[in-house]
Design a protein around this motif. Structure first.
Motif, PDB file in Angstrom:
ATOM      1  N   ALA A  89       0.831  -1.210   0.000  1.00  0.00           N
ATOM      2  CA  ALA A  89       0.000   0.000   0.000  1.00  0.00           C
ATOM      3  C   ALA A  89       0.867   1.262   0.000  1.00  0.00           C
ATOM      4  O   ALA A  89       0.594   2.222  -0.726  1.00  0.00           O
ATOM      5  N   ASP A  90       1.936   1.243   0.814  1.00  0.00           N
ATOM      6  CA  ASP A  90       2.812   2.415   0.894  1.00  0.00           C
ATOM      7  C   ASP A  90       3.401   2.762  -0.473  1.00  0.00           C
ATOM      8  O   ASP A  90       3.597   3.939  -0.781  1.00  0.00           O
ATOM      9  N   ALA A  91       3.690   1.753  -1.294  1.00  0.00           N
ATOM     10  CA  ALA A  91       4.272   1.993  -2.619  1.00  0.00           C
ATOM     11  C   ALA A  91       3.283   2.738  -3.526  1.00  0.00           C
ATOM     12  O   ALA A  91       3.673   3.599  -4.318  1.00  0.00           O
ATOM     13  N   HIS A  92       1.981   2.430  -3.382  1.00  0.00           N
ATOM     14  CA  HIS A  92       0.948   3.146  -4.149  1.00  0.00           C
ATOM     15  C   HIS A  92       0.894   4.626  -3.752  1.00  0.00           C
ATOM     16  O   HIS A  92       0.575   5.477  -4.582  1.00  0.00           O
ATOM     17  N   LEU A  93       1.147   4.915  -2.476  1.00  0.00           N
ATOM     18  CA  LEU A  93       1.139   6.297  -1.997  1.00  0.00           C
ATOM     19  C   LEU A  93       2.408   7.021  -2.441  1.00  0.00           C
ATOM     20  O   LEU A  93       2.356   8.138  -2.959  1.00  0.00           O
ATOM     21  N   LYS A  94       3.555   6.369  -2.225  1.00  0.00           N
ATOM     22  CA  LYS A  94       4.835   6.967  -2.625  1.00  0.00           C
ATOM     23  C   LYS A  94       4.807   7.362  -4.097  1.00  0.00           C
ATOM     24  O   LYS A  94       5.324   8.407  -4.489  1.00  0.00           O
ATOM     25  N   ARG A  95       4.223   6.502  -4.910  1.00  0.00           N
ATOM     26  CA  ARG A  95       4.186   6.769  -6.341  1.00  0.00           C
ATOM     27  C   ARG A  95       3.406   8.049  -6.666  1.00  0.00           C
ATOM     28  O   ARG A  95       3.719   8.747  -7.634  1.00  0.00           O
ATOM     29  N   GLN A  96       2.385   8.386  -5.860  1.00  0.00           N
ATOM     30  CA  GLN A  96       1.637   9.623  -6.120  1.00  0.00           C
ATOM     31  C   GLN A  96       2.513  10.859  -5.878  1.00  0.00           C
ATOM     32  O   GLN A  96       2.398  11.843  -6.599  1.00  0.00           O
ATOM     33  N   ILE A  97       3.374  10.804  -4.881  1.00  0.00           N
ATOM     34  CA  ILE A  97       4.269  11.938  -4.618  1.00  0.00           C
ATOM     35  C   ILE A  97       5.302  12.084  -5.736  1.00  0.00           C
ATOM     36  O   ILE A  97       5.578  13.189  -6.198  1.00  0.00           O
ATOM     37  N   MET A  98       5.853  10.973  -6.178  1.00  0.00           N
ATOM     38  CA  MET A  98       6.929  11.029  -7.175  1.00  0.00           C
ATOM     39  C   MET A  98       6.401  11.110  -8.606  1.00  0.00           C
ATOM     40  O   MET A  98       7.139  11.539  -9.499  1.00  0.00           O
ATOM     41  N   GLY A  99       5.139  10.733  -8.815  1.00  0.00           N
ATOM     42  CA  GLY A  99       4.528  10.884 -10.136  1.00  0.00           C
ATOM     43  C   GLY A  99       4.631   9.648 -11.011  1.00  0.00           C
ATOM     44  O   GLY A  99       5.530   8.838 -10.871  1.00  0.00           O
ATOM     45  N   ARG A 100       3.690   9.522 -11.939  1.00  0.00           N
ATOM     46  CA  ARG A 100       3.648   8.364 -12.844  1.00  0.00           C
ATOM     47  C   ARG A 100       4.511   8.537 -14.075  1.00  0.00           C
ATOM     48  O   ARG A 100       5.050   7.582 -14.612  1.00  0.00           O
TER      49      ARG A 100
END
Lengths: 139, 139, 139
Positions: A89-100
């Motif tokens: 789950a944390d990886a899904h959140l981290k990805r929002q900060i760093m961008g797709r």
């Protein structure tokens, strides 16, 4: 109009990893023979990112520490998503900060970059097969 | 296919500054004579951002306070990146939250915007020369 | 070169809501008859987002809780923006973390997606009319 589509493959050795993919994108651009246009580079998985920042090892440590603070991996049970049996789950959140994704201008057959811009694949849930898409459109 | 490329120059008077660059982008769009297409606007430096939000002075104060809370400038020694002699590690982090770029639809020769959308250059490590790229592609 | 422009309308029943808009974008892509190109999907309002992540209800709860922690709605008076009479400063901040837009590759007439990629409209200040723009450019 010319279009070029390629897929990059990754399977990192650790859960968190940042990989400079600029040379890989430059190679695809050269093969495309596109002189003016736009280049899209995006993670095809939702627990990883593509972003542009500095290729400096200290900064990469800072990113790791900072993302862990903003969206900690542990305790796993703090996230409803992990009730499905996942631990990412944390990886899904981290990805929002760093961008797709990033969109990069192509000018005179080159990535039109400032002096320090480098493209990174950001893996936050590694040790499994992931893909990155590169699509260049122009003429 | 038409393509237009321009570079905007900034050298802010303070470390943190938000500048509405919408009129500058609109001018470039007009000169391009492109009626339908996509417009990329991106920071060319990795300690600044281009983003779209509201041109309201209170909100800009909120952004400053909020970013300082999520990625504080001080103490400088908390970041490995600053061991290189830099003091701007926090700016590299802030830029990830605010984003590097925006892609804007061009429709009927105009930026196809909602009622409050304005484009900002976000400087997090100012008082030095920085550039923003504007690339418009369409017909 | 072909171009297709459409606007999606939303008026959510709650302040915070995440809506899977992938089928709506796929319908527009089909109508466009564009085989190769780029598709921009962006929020036209500055207190909402368009982003790509997982369509899993537990993760959506995690996003809600996490965004509320990083940019809390209450107390309303903590934000200068709310001195204007608004109560949505937090929504402007949340939108920066989740992003304004996505750019998606179109390959062989389809959204060129990894196995779990789904497009979401993220509403952080709902119960009012909002729009999302879809612009596809290619051939």
């Amino acid at each position: 109009m010319k279009v070029k589509t390629e897929y990059l493959l990754f399977n990192t050795s650790s859960r968190f990893q940042l990989i400079n993919i600029t040379p890989l994108v430059e190679k695809i651009l050269k093969e495309s023979e596109i002189k003016e246009g736009l280049c899209l580079v995006n993670a095809m998985h939702i627990s990883s990112s593509v972003f542009i920042n500095d290729d400096e090892i200290g900064l990469h440590k800072d990113f790791h520490k900072w993302l862990e603070k903003l969206a900690p991996h542990e305790p796993i049970t703090q996230y409803s998503h992990n009730d499905t049996g996942e631990e990412n789950a944390d990886a899904h959140l981290k990805r929002q900060i760093m961008g797709r994704e990033v969109v990069i201008a192509i000018t005179n057959s080159k990535l039109d970059f400032g002096p320090w811009e480098q493209i990174f694949y950001g893996e936050f849930d590694g040790m499994r097969k992931k893909r990155v898409l590169v699509k260049i459109m122009g003429e």
